[in-house]
Motif scaffolding. Structure first.
Motif, PDB file in Angstrom:
ATOM      1  N   MET A   1      32.418  33.765  35.007  1.00 53.26           N
ATOM      2  CA  MET A   1      32.657  35.110  35.620  1.00 53.26           C
ATOM      3  C   MET A   1      31.898  35.140  36.753  1.00 53.26           C
ATOM      4  N   LYS A   2      32.250  36.061  37.766  1.00 56.06           N
ATOM      5  CA  LYS A   2      31.842  35.975  38.980  1.00 56.06           C
ATOM      6  C   LYS A   2      30.357  36.919  38.988  1.00 56.06           C
ATOM      7  N   ASN A   3      29.439  36.398  39.876  1.00 60.90           N
ATOM      8  CA  ASN A   3      28.082  36.984  39.991  1.00 60.90           C
ATOM      9  C   ASN A   3      28.283  38.038  41.353  1.00 60.90           C
ATOM     10  N   ILE A   4      28.519  39.015  41.226  1.00 62.99           N
ATOM     11  CA  ILE A   4      28.975  39.868  42.348  1.00 62.99           C
ATOM     12  C   ILE A   4      27.940  40.568  42.986  1.00 62.99           C
ATOM     13  N   GLU A   5      28.065  40.561  44.240  1.00 67.07           N
ATOM     14  CA  GLU A   5      26.842  41.371  45.125  1.00 67.07           C
ATOM     15  C   GLU A   5      27.389  42.688  45.356  1.00 67.07           C
ATOM     16  N   TYR A   6      28.815  42.797  45.690  1.00 61.81           N
ATOM     17  CA  TYR A   6      29.259  44.162  45.870  1.00 61.81           C
ATOM     18  C   TYR A   6      30.399  44.430  44.851  1.00 61.81           C
ATOM     19  N   GLY A   7      30.355  45.596  44.530  1.00 59.79           N
ATOM     20  CA  GLY A   7      31.605  45.847  43.443  1.00 59.79           C
ATOM     21  C   GLY A   7      31.215  46.398  42.145  1.00 59.79           C
ATOM     22  N   TYR A   8      32.106  46.556  41.200  1.00 62.42           N
ATOM     23  CA  TYR A   8      31.758  47.009  39.907  1.00 62.42           C
ATOM     24  C   TYR A   8      32.233  46.224  38.850  1.00 62.42           C
ATOM     25  N   TRP A   9      32.065  46.688  37.520  1.00 59.10           N
ATOM     26  CA  TRP A   9      32.360  45.799  36.071  1.00 59.10           C
ATOM     27  C   TRP A   9      33.586  46.628  35.420  1.00 59.10           C
ATOM     28  N   TRP A  10      34.369  46.012  35.039  1.00 54.20           N
ATOM     29  CA  TRP A  10      35.472  46.818  33.882  1.00 54.20           C
ATOM     30  C   TRP A  10      35.320  45.828  32.727  1.00 54.20           C
ATOM     31  N   ASN A  11      35.861  46.603  31.733  1.00 54.98           N
ATOM     32  CA  ASN A  11      36.169  45.699  30.479  1.00 54.98           C
ATOM     33  C   ASN A  11      37.610  45.666  30.393  1.00 54.98           C
ATOM     34  N   CYS A  12      37.817  44.462  29.833  1.00 58.27           N
ATOM     35  CA  CYS A  12      39.296  44.188  29.537  1.00 58.27           C
ATOM     36  C   CYS A  12      39.729  44.948  28.151  1.00 58.27           C
ATOM     37  N   ALA A  13      40.718  45.512  28.452  1.00 58.28           N
ATOM     38  CA  ALA A  13      41.336  46.247  27.165  1.00 58.28           C
ATOM     39  C   ALA A  13      41.740  45.465  26.144  1.00 58.28           C
ATOM     40  N   ALA A  14      42.364  44.104  26.389  1.00 57.91           N
ATOM     41  CA  ALA A  14      42.766  43.096  25.135  1.00 57.91           C
ATOM     42  C   ALA A  14      41.749  42.532  24.811  1.00 57.91           C
ATOM     43  N   CYS A  15      40.590  41.756  25.301  1.00 60.09           N
ATOM     44  CA  CYS A  15      39.783  41.115  24.523  1.00 60.09           C
ATOM     45  C   CYS A  15      38.253  41.724  24.921  1.00 60.09           C
ATOM     46  N   GLY A  16      38.128  42.929  25.507  1.00 63.02           N
ATOM     47  CA  GLY A  16      36.959  43.403  25.730  1.00 63.02           C
ATOM     48  C   GLY A  16      35.889  42.715  26.554  1.00 63.02           C
ATOM     49  N   ALA A  17      36.350  41.191  27.255  1.00 67.20           N
ATOM     50  CA  ALA A  17      35.375  40.766  28.108  1.00 67.20           C
ATOM     51  C   ALA A  17      35.144  41.681  29.421  1.00 67.20           C
ATOM     52  N   GLU A  18      33.915  41.275  29.992  1.00 70.36           N
ATOM     53  CA  GLU A  18      33.591  42.132  31.208  1.00 70.36           C
ATOM     54  C   GLU A  18      34.094  41.499  32.247  1.00 70.36           C
ATOM     55  N   ASN A  19      34.603  42.096  33.264  1.00 69.37           N
ATOM     56  CA  ASN A  19      35.184  41.608  34.393  1.00 69.37           C
ATOM     57  C   ASN A  19      34.427  42.308  35.729  1.00 69.37           C
ATOM     58  N   ALA A  20      34.452  41.497  36.701  1.00 69.80           N
ATOM     59  CA  ALA A  20      33.910  41.801  37.886  1.00 69.80           C
ATOM     60  C   ALA A  20      34.945  42.121  39.070  1.00 69.80           C
ATOM     61  N   TYR A  21      34.965  43.398  39.498  1.00 68.53           N
ATOM     62  CA  TYR A  21      35.641  43.438  40.657  1.00 68.53           C
ATOM     63  C   TYR A  21      34.749  43.649  42.138  1.00 68.53           C
ATOM     64  N   GLY A  22      35.055  42.525  42.835  1.00 70.83           N
ATOM     65  CA  GLY A  22      34.150  42.584  43.897  1.00 70.83           C
ATOM     66  C   GLY A  22      33.787  41.088  44.668  1.00 70.83           C
ATOM     67  N   LEU A  23      32.702  41.046  45.350  1.00 71.24           N
ATOM     68  CA  LEU A  23      32.407  39.944  46.102  1.00 71.24           C
ATOM     69  C   LEU A  23      31.213  39.284  45.748  1.00 71.24           C
ATOM     70  N   THR A  24      31.071  37.923  46.006  1.00 70.75           N
ATOM     71  CA  THR A  24      29.692  37.024  45.682  1.00 70.75           C
ATOM     72  C   THR A  24      29.270  37.367  46.981  1.00 70.75           C
ATOM     73  N   THR A  25      27.938  36.968  47.068  1.00 68.15           N
ATOM     74  CA  THR A  25      27.271  36.948  48.462  1.00 68.15           C
ATOM     75  C   THR A  25      28.057  36.226  49.498  1.00 68.15           C
ATOM     76  N   GLU A  26      28.580  35.014  49.078  1.00 65.46           N
ATOM     77  CA  GLU A  26      29.360  34.149  49.988  1.00 65.46           C
ATOM     78  C   GLU A  26      30.547  34.799  50.450  1.00 65.46           C
ATOM     79  N   GLU A  27      31.439  35.312  49.545  1.00 61.05           N
ATOM     80  CA  GLU A  27      32.579  36.027  49.592  1.00 61.05           C
ATOM     81  C   GLU A  27      32.315  37.434  50.704  1.00 61.05           C
ATOM     82  N   ALA A  28      31.170  38.091  50.501  1.00 60.64           N
ATOM     83  CA  ALA A  28      30.812  39.143  51.304  1.00 60.64           C
ATOM     84  C   ALA A  28      30.318  38.985  52.708  1.00 60.64           C
ATOM     85  N   GLU A  29      29.803  37.676  52.731  1.00 60.34           N
ATOM     86  CA  GLU A  29      29.515  37.182  54.224  1.00 60.34           C
ATOM     87  C   GLU A  29      30.815  37.028  54.891  1.00 60.34           C
ATOM     88  N   GLU A  30      31.795  36.407  54.428  1.00 62.26           N
ATOM     89  CA  GLU A  30      33.174  36.256  54.841  1.00 62.26           C
ATOM     90  C   GLU A  30      34.007  37.538  55.115  1.00 62.26           C
TER      91      GLU A  30
END
Ligand SMILES: [Zn+2]
Length: 104
Positions: free
Chosen positions: A1-30
């Protein structure tokens, strides 16, 4: 799972896992560097790539169900984000808009 600096979290409807929509610090810099390179007019007006990144990932994306619109897949079970994975915040913002429309 991503450690996001910008973005939000959502939970998968199928398995319930937490997912990140967003960017890590490195991706954000880019993202910020790319945005500033592509928007020199806006930068000249005092806007920053950081502001644009913050606005999209922390404010607008969740409201717009970005992970659903972009058909993101769960990192754990590969299920595509269903409409039922809208976040509470997105639902809340929607209900405010509905109320405003009803009362106006
Ligand atoms: Zn899943």
């Amino acid at each position: 799972m991503k450690n996001i600096e910008y973005g939000y979290w959502w939970n998968c409807a199928a398995c319930g896992a937490e997912n990140a929509y967003g960017l890590t610090t490195e991706e954000a810099e880019e993202y910020i560097a790319d945005w500033e390179a592509d928007n020199s007019d806006a930068v000249a007006d005092g806007e920053t790539g950081e502001g644009a990144c913050d606005w999209w990932y922390n404010v607008t994306a969740e409201e717009n169900d970005a992970h659903i619109e972009e058909k993101h897949k769960c990192w754990k079970c590969d299920a595509v984000a269903a409409a039922s994975t809208r976040t509470d915040k997105a639902k809340f913002l929607d209900s405010i808009v509905d109320n405003l429309e009803k009362t106006s």
